[in-house]
Motif scaffolding. Structure first.
Motif, PDB file in Angstrom:
ATOM      1  N   MET A   1       0.851  -1.196   0.000  1.00  0.00           N
ATOM      2  CA  MET A   1       0.000   0.000   0.000  1.00  0.00           C
ATOM      3  C   MET A   1       0.883   1.241   0.000  1.00  0.00           C
ATOM      4  SD  MET A   1      -3.146   0.940   2.623  1.00  0.00           S
ATOM      5  CE  MET A   1      -4.196  -0.372   2.007  1.00  0.00           C
ATOM      6  N   ASP A   2       0.354   2.331  -0.564  1.00  0.00           N
ATOM      7  CA  ASP A   2       1.135   3.556  -0.695  1.00  0.00           C
ATOM      8  C   ASP A   2       1.482   4.148   0.666  1.00  0.00           C
ATOM      9  OD1 ASP A   2      -1.601   4.053  -0.335  1.00  0.00           O
ATOM     10  OD2 ASP A   2      -1.377   6.109  -1.026  1.00  0.00           O
ATOM     11  N   GLU A   3       2.531   4.970   0.674  1.00  0.00           N
ATOM     12  CA  GLU A   3       2.951   5.647   1.896  1.00  0.00           C
ATOM     13  C   GLU A   3       1.948   6.751   2.252  1.00  0.00           C
ATOM     14  OE1 GLU A   3       5.742   5.182   4.035  1.00  0.00           O
ATOM     15  OE2 GLU A   3       5.656   3.267   2.974  1.00  0.00           O
ATOM     16  N   PRO A   4       1.788   7.062   3.546  1.00  0.00           N
ATOM     17  CA  PRO A   4       0.872   8.150   3.925  1.00  0.00           C
ATOM     18  C   PRO A   4       1.359   9.487   3.401  1.00  0.00           C
ATOM     19  CG  PRO A   4       2.150   7.396   5.819  1.00  0.00           C
ATOM     20  CD  PRO A   4       2.395   6.414   4.714  1.00  0.00           C
ATOM     21  N   ASP A   5       0.408  10.395   3.090  1.00  0.00           N
ATOM     22  CA  ASP A   5       0.798  11.722   2.637  1.00  0.00           C
ATOM     23  C   ASP A   5       1.414  12.503   3.796  1.00  0.00           C
ATOM     24  OD1 ASP A   5      -1.296  12.827   4.222  1.00  0.00           O
ATOM     25  OD2 ASP A   5      -2.714  12.605   2.569  1.00  0.00           O
ATOM     26  N   ALA A   6       1.887  13.708   3.502  1.00  0.00           N
ATOM     27  CA  ALA A   6       2.630  14.482   4.504  1.00  0.00           C
ATOM     28  C   ALA A   6       1.795  14.769   5.744  1.00  0.00           C
ATOM     29  CB  ALA A   6       3.122  15.789   3.879  1.00  0.00           C
ATOM     30  N   GLY A   7       0.519  15.130   5.532  1.00  0.00           N
ATOM     31  CA  GLY A   7      -0.335  15.436   6.678  1.00  0.00           C
ATOM     32  C   GLY A   7      -0.579  14.227   7.548  1.00  0.00           C
ATOM     33  N   THR A   8      -0.831  13.094   6.904  1.00  0.00           N
ATOM     34  CA  THR A   8      -1.067  11.862   7.660  1.00  0.00           C
ATOM     35  C   THR A   8       0.207  11.390   8.352  1.00  0.00           C
ATOM     36  OG1 THR A   8      -2.790  11.238   6.073  1.00  0.00           O
ATOM     37  CG2 THR A   8      -1.941   9.504   7.506  1.00  0.00           C
ATOM     38  N   ALA A   9       1.341  11.544   7.678  1.00  0.00           N
ATOM     39  CA  ALA A   9       2.617  11.168   8.305  1.00  0.00           C
ATOM     40  C   ALA A   9       2.854  11.992   9.559  1.00  0.00           C
ATOM     41  CB  ALA A   9       3.760  11.361   7.313  1.00  0.00           C
ATOM     42  N   GLY A  10       2.515  13.279   9.506  1.00  0.00           N
ATOM     43  CA  GLY A  10       2.649  14.124  10.691  1.00  0.00           C
ATOM     44  C   GLY A  10       1.716  13.685  11.804  1.00  0.00           C
ATOM     45  N   ALA A  11       0.515  13.241  11.437  1.00  0.00           N
ATOM     46  CA  ALA A  11      -0.435  12.744  12.437  1.00  0.00           C
ATOM     47  C   ALA A  11       0.107  11.490  13.120  1.00  0.00           C
ATOM     48  CB  ALA A  11      -1.784  12.453  11.774  1.00  0.00           C
ATOM     49  N   TYR A  12       0.733  10.622  12.335  1.00  0.00           N
ATOM     50  CA  TYR A  12       1.336   9.418  12.910  1.00  0.00           C
ATOM     51  C   TYR A  12       2.484   9.791  13.865  1.00  0.00           C
ATOM     52  CZ  TYR A  12      -1.010   5.816  10.053  1.00  0.00           C
ATOM     53  OH  TYR A  12      -1.915   4.949   9.495  1.00  0.00           O
ATOM     54  N   ARG A  13       3.280  10.763  13.475  1.00  0.00           N
ATOM     55  CA  ARG A  13       4.385  11.175  14.356  1.00  0.00           C
ATOM     56  C   ARG A  13       3.848  11.690  15.685  1.00  0.00           C
ATOM     57  NH1 ARG A  13       6.613  12.991   9.427  1.00  0.00           N
ATOM     58  NH2 ARG A  13       5.853  15.126   9.774  1.00  0.00           N
ATOM     59  N   HIS A  14       2.732  12.406  15.627  1.00  0.00           N
ATOM     60  CA  HIS A  14       2.098  12.877  16.866  1.00  0.00           C
ATOM     61  C   HIS A  14       1.713  11.688  17.745  1.00  0.00           C
ATOM     62  CE1 HIS A  14      -0.580  15.161  19.544  1.00  0.00           C
ATOM     63  NE2 HIS A  14      -1.425  14.160  19.379  1.00  0.00           N
ATOM     64  N   CYS A  15       1.112  10.672  17.153  1.00  0.00           N
ATOM     65  CA  CYS A  15       0.691   9.499  17.926  1.00  0.00           C
ATOM     66  C   CYS A  15       1.887   8.762  18.516  1.00  0.00           C
ATOM     67  CB  CYS A  15      -0.119   8.555  17.039  1.00  0.00           C
ATOM     68  SG  CYS A  15      -1.725   9.208  16.522  1.00  0.00           S
ATOM     69  N   GLU A  16       2.967   8.657  17.748  1.00  0.00           N
ATOM     70  CA  GLU A  16       4.167   7.996  18.264  1.00  0.00           C
ATOM     71  C   GLU A  16       4.756   8.770  19.439  1.00  0.00           C
ATOM     72  OE1 GLU A  16       6.628   5.628  15.232  1.00  0.00           O
ATOM     73  OE2 GLU A  16       5.835   7.301  14.049  1.00  0.00           O
ATOM     74  N   GLU A  17       4.655  10.082  19.401  1.00  0.00           N
ATOM     75  CA  GLU A  17       5.135  10.886  20.522  1.00  0.00           C
ATOM     76  C   GLU A  17       4.260  10.685  21.750  1.00  0.00           C
ATOM     77  OE1 GLU A  17       7.545  13.663  22.601  1.00  0.00           O
ATOM     78  OE2 GLU A  17       7.847  12.356  20.870  1.00  0.00           O
ATOM     79  N   VAL A  18       2.945  10.557  21.546  1.00  0.00           N
ATOM     80  CA  VAL A  18       2.040  10.265  22.661  1.00  0.00           C
ATOM     81  C   VAL A  18       2.442   8.956  23.325  1.00  0.00           C
ATOM     82  CG1 VAL A  18      -0.330   9.637  23.277  1.00  0.00           C
ATOM     83  CG2 VAL A  18       0.081  11.576  21.750  1.00  0.00           C
ATOM     84  N   VAL A  19       2.688   7.938  22.521  1.00  0.00           N
ATOM     85  CA  VAL A  19       3.086   6.641  23.065  1.00  0.00           C
ATOM     86  C   VAL A  19       4.413   6.757  23.804  1.00  0.00           C
ATOM     87  CG1 VAL A  19       3.812   4.299  22.470  1.00  0.00           C
ATOM     88  CG2 VAL A  19       1.801   5.301  21.365  1.00  0.00           C
ATOM     89  N   ARG A  20       5.366   7.438  23.202  1.00  0.00           N
ATOM     90  CA  ARG A  20       6.710   7.549  23.798  1.00  0.00           C
ATOM     91  C   ARG A  20       6.676   8.243  25.146  1.00  0.00           C
ATOM     92  NH1 ARG A  20      10.926  10.785  24.448  1.00  0.00           N
ATOM     93  NH2 ARG A  20       9.820  12.586  23.598  1.00  0.00           N
TER      94      ARG A  20
END
Length: 291
Positions: A1-20
């Motif tokens: 499947m294709d890579e997430p667009d820039a906005g979605t990638a930023g949303a994922y980074r936010h979630c990873e920071e929440v977990v961290r």
């Protein structure tokens, strides 16, 4: 499947920071996953954390917390309608890429609503309903990211692993929960061991230490049985998903062993593991030890 667009990638980074920063025990396991699964599971845990935080916000009136939980339930039904919310943006993308059973979040909200209402549990079966809501559901959500060679058999094992982790949490947090007016251990178990969990003006438990020890070890043995069932999930997962689940379970099981080794001390101070211990458990999980 294709890579997430820039906005979605930023949303994922936010979630990873929440977990961290807010789910450190789980972070040790999640970081063992390959990128796509790591991002997806981070989105799942970030939304679960949001629900937990609403339920645990004891400084906010119950009616307001229940209203917030109702709002989150509504948002969950329309994930794509909230592009400015990074957690929902990431979760929507994750759900398109993985068979995540989003309805399980409704069970998590059910459990948090029970917390806000101050539900008490008379029997273990009553408590089991709660554990399956707030933790078994997360196990099933995680399984949607992990995937399995035998989904039908894997679901109850993922649920059991969540129950084991929640029982460990309950034993770890007896004092803290009591300070917030919450008792999760079943009333019939307390009666069986002659315990009340009441404390004097200095905060010391009034129950005799031998009774408290017997109670905690009884509950710890029960949790061990749930770990035994839940860990049968690992051979049904790919290696890195098994490492992730094994690391999470290993950290909490070691915590349970520490509580059971000295129950009275565990009731006096919140039991935790040091960072190097968690890292060691994760390394063993990645190496496939215990599978």
């Amino acid at each position: 499947m294709d890579e997430p667009d820039a906005g979605t990638a930023g949303a994922y980074r936010h979630c990873e920071e929440v977990v961290r920063t807010q789910a450190r025990n789980f972070a040790y396991g999640i970081r063992l996953l390959p990128g796509p699964k790591r991002r997806a599971l981070s989105a799942v845990y970030a939304f679960a954390r949001r629900i937990d935080d609403i339920g645990d916000d004891h400084g906010t009136p119950a009616a307001e917390r229940l209203a917030k939980l109702k709002d989150e339930r509504a948002r969950l039904a329309h994930l794509d309608a909230h592009p400015s919310d990074p957690v929902l943006t990431a979760l929507a993308d994750a759900a398109r890429r993985h068979p995540i059973p989003l309805a399980a979040f409704g069970e998590l909200i059910d459990g948090c609503e029970a917390d806000v209402r101050g539900e008490v549990y008379d029997t273990f079966d009553d408590l089991l309903w709660y554990c399956r809501c707030v933790a078994g559901a997360v196990g099933r959500l995680s399984l949607g990211v992990f995937r399995s060679s035998d989904p039908k058999a894997a679901v109850p094992r993922a649920d059991a692993l969540g129950v084991a982790l929640q029982l460990t949490n309950i034993l770890r947090d007896v004092r803290e929960d009591g300070e917030n007016g919450r008792v999760y251990l079943p009333a019939k178990d307390l009666a069986r061991f002659g315990c009340t969990l009441e404390r004097d003006e200095t905060g010391r438990f009034l129950d005799p230490p031998d009774r408290l020890t017997a109670l905690v070890r009884f509950e710890a043995n029960r949790a061990e049985d749930w770990y035994d069932t839940g860990l049968r999930l690992l051979p049904m997962l790919d290696r890195r998903s098994a490492a992730c689940a094994g690391a999470m379970a290993g950290i909490y099981r070691r915590l349970l062993h520490r509580i059971a080794a000295d129950p009275v001390a565990a009731l006096e101070t919140r039991t935790s593991l040091r960072g190097w211990e968690k890292a060691a458990v994760s390394a063993r999980a990645m190496a496939g030890i215990g599978r």
